[in-house]
Design a protein around this motif. Structure first.
Motif, PDB file in Angstrom:
ATOM      1  N   ALA A   1      10.754  -4.317 -10.022  1.00  0.00           N
ATOM      2  CA  ALA A   1      11.534  -5.119  -9.177  1.00  0.00           C
ATOM      3  C   ALA A   1      11.482  -4.632  -7.596  1.00  0.00           C
ATOM      4  O   ALA A   1      11.415  -5.239  -6.854  1.00  0.00           O
ATOM      5  N   MET A   2      11.574  -3.209  -7.824  1.00  0.00           N
ATOM      6  CA  MET A   2      11.963  -2.530  -6.308  1.00  0.00           C
ATOM      7  C   MET A   2      10.547  -2.562  -5.825  1.00  0.00           C
ATOM      8  O   MET A   2      10.518  -2.912  -4.624  1.00  0.00           O
ATOM      9  N   LEU A   3       9.512  -2.577  -6.360  1.00  0.00           N
ATOM     10  CA  LEU A   3       8.175  -2.371  -5.657  1.00  0.00           C
ATOM     11  C   LEU A   3       7.901  -3.952  -5.304  1.00  0.00           C
ATOM     12  O   LEU A   3       6.981  -3.925  -4.325  1.00  0.00           O
ATOM     13  N   THR A   4       8.228  -4.887  -5.894  1.00  0.00           N
ATOM     14  CA  THR A   4       7.865  -6.253  -5.322  1.00  0.00           C
ATOM     15  C   THR A   4       8.921  -7.113  -5.158  1.00  0.00           C
ATOM     16  O   THR A   4       9.101  -7.612  -3.932  1.00  0.00           O
ATOM     17  N   ARG A   5       9.730  -7.576  -5.889  1.00  0.00           N
ATOM     18  CA  ARG A   5      10.808  -8.652  -5.491  1.00  0.00           C
ATOM     19  C   ARG A   5      11.753  -8.020  -4.521  1.00  0.00           C
ATOM     20  O   ARG A   5      12.570  -8.834  -3.958  1.00  0.00           O
ATOM     21  N   ARG A   6      12.041  -6.838  -4.785  1.00  0.00           N
ATOM     22  CA  ARG A   6      12.905  -6.042  -3.685  1.00  0.00           C
ATOM     23  C   ARG A   6      12.317  -5.553  -2.503  1.00  0.00           C
ATOM     24  O   ARG A   6      13.091  -5.039  -1.762  1.00  0.00           O
ATOM     25  N   LEU A   7      10.956  -5.733  -2.239  1.00  0.00           N
ATOM     26  CA  LEU A   7      10.347  -5.325  -1.310  1.00  0.00           C
ATOM     27  C   LEU A   7      10.983  -6.080  -0.008  1.00  0.00           C
ATOM     28  O   LEU A   7      10.708  -7.427   0.126  1.00  0.00           O
ATOM     29  N   PRO A   8      11.224  -5.492   1.043  1.00  0.00           N
ATOM     30  CA  PRO A   8      11.983  -6.341   2.112  1.00  0.00           C
ATOM     31  C   PRO A   8      10.780  -7.348   2.899  1.00  0.00           C
ATOM     32  O   PRO A   8      11.410  -8.566   3.170  1.00  0.00           O
ATOM     33  N   ALA A   9       9.756  -6.991   2.662  1.00  0.00           N
ATOM     34  CA  ALA A   9       8.735  -7.877   3.680  1.00  0.00           C
ATOM     35  C   ALA A   9       8.453  -9.143   2.614  1.00  0.00           C
ATOM     36  O   ALA A   9       8.053 -10.223   3.313  1.00  0.00           O
TER      37      ALA A   9
ATOM     38  N   GLY B   1      -0.560   4.317 -16.379  1.00  0.00           N
ATOM     39  CA  GLY B   1      -1.508   4.395 -15.321  1.00  0.00           C
ATOM     40  C   GLY B   1      -0.948   4.085 -13.975  1.00  0.00           C
ATOM     41  O   GLY B   1       0.189   3.493 -13.844  1.00  0.00           O
ATOM     42  N   GLY B   2      -1.965   3.906 -13.101  1.00  0.00           N
ATOM     43  CA  GLY B   2      -1.597   3.708 -11.657  1.00  0.00           C
ATOM     44  C   GLY B   2      -1.317   2.429 -11.374  1.00  0.00           C
ATOM     45  O   GLY B   2      -1.730   1.260 -12.152  1.00  0.00           O
ATOM     46  N   LEU B   3      -1.061   2.030 -10.296  1.00  0.00           N
ATOM     47  CA  LEU B   3      -1.006   0.771  -9.455  1.00  0.00           C
ATOM     48  C   LEU B   3      -2.151   0.222  -8.572  1.00  0.00           C
ATOM     49  O   LEU B   3      -2.584   1.295  -7.894  1.00  0.00           O
ATOM     50  N   SER B   4      -2.329  -0.876  -8.482  1.00  0.00           N
ATOM     51  CA  SER B   4      -3.063  -1.566  -7.763  1.00  0.00           C
ATOM     52  C   SER B   4      -3.059  -2.925  -7.187  1.00  0.00           C
ATOM     53  O   SER B   4      -2.004  -3.530  -7.775  1.00  0.00           O
ATOM     54  N   LEU B   5      -3.261  -3.432  -6.235  1.00  0.00           N
ATOM     55  CA  LEU B   5      -3.208  -4.681  -5.669  1.00  0.00           C
ATOM     56  C   LEU B   5      -4.114  -5.666  -6.487  1.00  0.00           C
ATOM     57  O   LEU B   5      -5.238  -5.304  -6.727  1.00  0.00           O
ATOM     58  N   SER B   6      -3.702  -6.632  -6.835  1.00  0.00           N
ATOM     59  CA  SER B   6      -4.085  -7.841  -7.555  1.00  0.00           C
ATOM     60  C   SER B   6      -4.149  -9.168  -6.662  1.00  0.00           C
ATOM     61  O   SER B   6      -3.185  -9.503  -6.590  1.00  0.00           O
ATOM     62  N   TRP B   7      -5.357  -9.388  -6.019  1.00  0.00           N
ATOM     63  CA  TRP B   7      -5.511 -10.404  -5.140  1.00  0.00           C
ATOM     64  C   TRP B   7      -6.006 -11.851  -5.956  1.00  0.00           C
ATOM     65  O   TRP B   7      -7.094 -11.739  -6.550  1.00  0.00           O
ATOM     66  N   ARG B   8      -5.303 -12.879  -5.737  1.00  0.00           N
ATOM     67  CA  ARG B   8      -5.680 -13.907  -6.432  1.00  0.00           C
ATOM     68  C   ARG B   8      -6.003 -15.035  -5.409  1.00  0.00           C
ATOM     69  O   ARG B   8      -5.434 -15.094  -4.189  1.00  0.00           O
ATOM     70  N   PRO B   9      -6.937 -16.021  -5.830  1.00  0.00           N
ATOM     71  CA  PRO B   9      -7.096 -17.276  -4.940  1.00  0.00           C
ATOM     72  C   PRO B   9      -6.061 -17.773  -4.346  1.00  0.00           C
ATOM     73  O   PRO B   9      -5.056 -18.234  -5.200  1.00  0.00           O
ATOM     74  N   LEU B  10      -5.967 -18.039  -3.108  1.00  0.00           N
ATOM     75  CA  LEU B  10      -4.730 -18.777  -2.469  1.00  0.00           C
ATOM     76  C   LEU B  10      -3.370 -18.352  -2.662  1.00  0.00           C
ATOM     77  O   LEU B  10      -2.493 -18.837  -2.614  1.00  0.00           O
ATOM     78  N   SER B  11      -3.487 -16.951  -2.886  1.00  0.00           N
ATOM     79  CA  SER B  11      -1.970 -16.270  -3.143  1.00  0.00           C
ATOM     80  C   SER B  11      -1.214 -16.259  -1.989  1.00  0.00           C
ATOM     81  O   SER B  11       0.006 -16.339  -2.166  1.00  0.00           O
ATOM     82  N   TRP B  12      -1.684 -16.204  -0.948  1.00  0.00           N
ATOM     83  CA  TRP B  12      -0.764 -16.199   0.360  1.00  0.00           C
ATOM     84  C   TRP B  12      -0.173 -17.719   0.504  1.00  0.00           C
ATOM     85  O   TRP B  12       0.717 -17.779   1.143  1.00  0.00           O
TER      86      TRP B  12
ATOM     87  N   GLY C   1       0.743  -1.151  -0.197  1.00  0.00           N
ATOM     88  CA  GLY C   1      -0.268   0.060   0.015  1.00  0.00           C
ATOM     89  C   GLY C   1       0.978   1.196   0.029  1.00  0.00           C
ATOM     90  O   GLY C   1       0.624   2.251  -0.735  1.00  0.00           O
ATOM     91  N   GLN C   2       2.028   1.312   0.790  1.00  0.00           N
ATOM     92  CA  GLN C   2       2.715   2.280   1.056  1.00  0.00           C
ATOM     93  C   GLN C   2       3.444   2.624  -0.639  1.00  0.00           C
ATOM     94  O   GLN C   2       3.765   3.661  -0.955  1.00  0.00           O
ATOM     95  N   ALA C   3       3.648   1.569  -1.200  1.00  0.00           N
ATOM     96  CA  ALA C   3       4.594   1.530  -2.576  1.00  0.00           C
ATOM     97  C   ALA C   3       3.541   2.094  -3.400  1.00  0.00           C
ATOM     98  O   ALA C   3       3.873   3.149  -4.443  1.00  0.00           O
ATOM     99  N   ILE C   4       2.143   1.733  -3.562  1.00  0.00           N
ATOM    100  CA  ILE C   4       1.105   2.378  -4.546  1.00  0.00           C
ATOM    101  C   ILE C   4       0.861   3.830  -4.203  1.00  0.00           C
ATOM    102  O   ILE C   4       0.979   4.556  -5.097  1.00  0.00           O
ATOM    103  N   THR C   5       1.129   4.218  -2.754  1.00  0.00           N
ATOM    104  CA  THR C   5       0.961   5.759  -2.533  1.00  0.00           C
ATOM    105  C   THR C   5       2.156   6.431  -3.016  1.00  0.00           C
ATOM    106  O   THR C   5       1.953   7.582  -3.629  1.00  0.00           O
ATOM    107  N   ARG C   6       3.407   5.957  -2.677  1.00  0.00           N
ATOM    108  CA  ARG C   6       4.437   6.622  -3.320  1.00  0.00           C
ATOM    109  C   ARG C   6       4.464   6.804  -4.948  1.00  0.00           C
ATOM    110  O   ARG C   6       4.858   7.776  -5.440  1.00  0.00           O
TER     111      ARG C   6
END
Length: 432
Positions: free
Chosen positions: A286-294, A219-230, A179-184
């Motif tokens: 890559a920075m927004l996702t693959r290099r996201l520390p969390a 365009g902008g970014l948003s979260l894409s939730w997929r079944p069983l993604s977690w 969410g912070q990445a999307i806001t930035r």
């Protein structure tokens, strides 16, 4: 490491990647005998590499449906190594062998002793297993080295501890971080990223943002939730920059494959310069996702521990229950660009190249070198080894004793380029 430094370093890392990908320049060259290593002996080495040049993971028909443009045919099915990619990777492996024979880790003549070299490849894809085999054959030719992996398609915790079930994500933390990445992103994109997205939009679909079916790459970014993604990994971002990242990478792969300007960029002139302009979009994703520390820290938790244990001379148990013992002097992991990204985050590494606009291009390799210093202590140096864009395109062997090797400051060791072995630690997430 002080906990709050993790997020600060991530922000600096992303900014550096974006600027570097556009402006060129390079990290400090790593020559065989820097003053700090005078009289030192190279004792252990862990290599982590990206596979060779592959075709896009989506077929040309699928890419046309996403972009509205025709895409070139490839000589192999989606996501597979190409013959050209095999040749380029063999040259990279030959150069690795030459580098480490020169540095005394491999014998100057003859073959490495049994048990001193181990090669482990990710089983997730054919391209990683085949890359391991190519590197085994070319690192020390005619020596019978072999690459090993889990059974085809099996999740390997060394390359993705999340998919293998050896680590889990902190869902609230990841959700907050994304969410912070999307806001930035909405507030201020780095200028090289804005330029990359605008150039791609003009090239692919100038009116895409005015059409309901797009594609709108700016365009902008948003979260894409997929079944069983977690359960299977992580949630995904969607939106223009993510789609643009895929397009930019596929164009880079086509250029590296040796395709003509019409096949690479629909006839746009000077496609090499074009790639330098658009690839910041790929690094940004890559920075927004693959290099996201969390995400990167738990995903790479198994491999990062293995790297440290191997450098310390401790045995490491492989996912197939085999063991890499203390006698192993050179260990190579054949993985993906995601593997390089997660280790960059975990150890606080950052790099860019003057001759290659993609910092995790095919064949790029991280080298964790353990040196025995003249005072009896042991220290680790991290070097990034790569092929330039034109070297990939022509399958030329790089000079890994010269300009294609660069030592890296280690963020988790206070930015040192030579880190005492006992101080080499992975990053940690700050408390929730």
């Amino acid at each position: 490491m002080i906990p709050h430094q993790t997020h600060a370093r991530w922000r600096l890392l992303g900014a550096a990647l974006m600027l570097a990908a556009t402006c060129g320049g390079g990290a400090r060259a790593a020559t065989p005998g820097p003053a700090a290593l005078a009289g030192a002996t190279l004792e252990k080495l862990v290599l982590v590499s990206r596979h060779g040049i592959r075709s896009p993971t989506t077929a040309p028909e699928g890419l046309k449906a996403l972009t509205g443009r025709d895409w070139p045919a490839w000589p192999v099915p989606p996501g597979q190594l190409t013959p050209h990619g095999r040749a380029a990777l063999a040259g990279m492996a030959e150069a690795l062998g030459a580098r480490y024979r020169r540095l005394g880790l491999l014998p100057a003549t003859g073959c490495p002793a049994p048990g001193t070299v181990a090669i482990w490849a990710d089983a997730a894809d054919d391209r990683t297993r085949q890359s391991g085999a190519i590197m085994a054959a070319s690192l020390a030719p005619r020596c019978g080295l072999a690459a090993h992996s889990l059974a085809a398609g099996q999740a390997d915790p060394f390359f993705n501890a999340l998919a293998a079930g050896d680590a889990t994500l902190d869902q609230p933390r990841v959700t907050e971080a994304l969410g912070q990445a999307i806001t930035r992103d909405r507030a201020q994109r780095p200028p090289p990223v804005r330029d990359a997205l605008a150039r791609l939009q003009a090239l692919v679909a100038p009116d895409g943002c005015a059409r309901p079916d797009g594609p709108c790459l700016t365009g902008g970014l948003s979260l894409s939730w997929r079944p069983l993604s977690w359960r299977h990994g992580a949630p995904h971002l969607k939106g223009g920059p993510v789609q643009a990242a895929t397009i930019a990478e596929n164009m880079m792969l086509a250029y590296s494959q040796g395709m003509s300007p019409r096949q690479v960029a629909w006839g746009a002139p000077d496609d090499a310069a074009l790639l330098a302009t658009i690839l910041p979009a790929h690094a940004y994703a890559a920075m927004l996702t693959r290099r996201l520390p969390a995400i990167a820290l738990p995903r790479g938790s198994v491999l990062s521990r293995a790297v440290i244990d191997l450098l310390a001379g401790r045995p490491v148990t492989l996912p197939d229950h085999g063991t890499i013992g203390p006698a192993a002097r050179l260990v190579l992991f054949a993985g993906h660009d995601t593997t390089l990204d997660m280790l960059a985050t975990i150890f606080g590494l950052d790099w860019h190249f003057a001759d290659q606009p993609d910092p995790t291009a095919p064949d790029t390799t991280l080298a964790f070198e353990r040196w025995h210093l003249g005072d009896g202590s042991r220290a680790v140096r991290v070097v990034v080894l790569h092929q330039g864009l034109e070297q990939l395109r022509s399958a030329r062997r790089p000079d890994l004793l010269g300009p294609n090797a660069a030592e890296l400051p280690i963020g988790t060791c206070a930015g040192a380029t030579l880190c005492p072995l006992e101080r080499l630690h992975p990053a940690t997430l700050p408390p929730a």
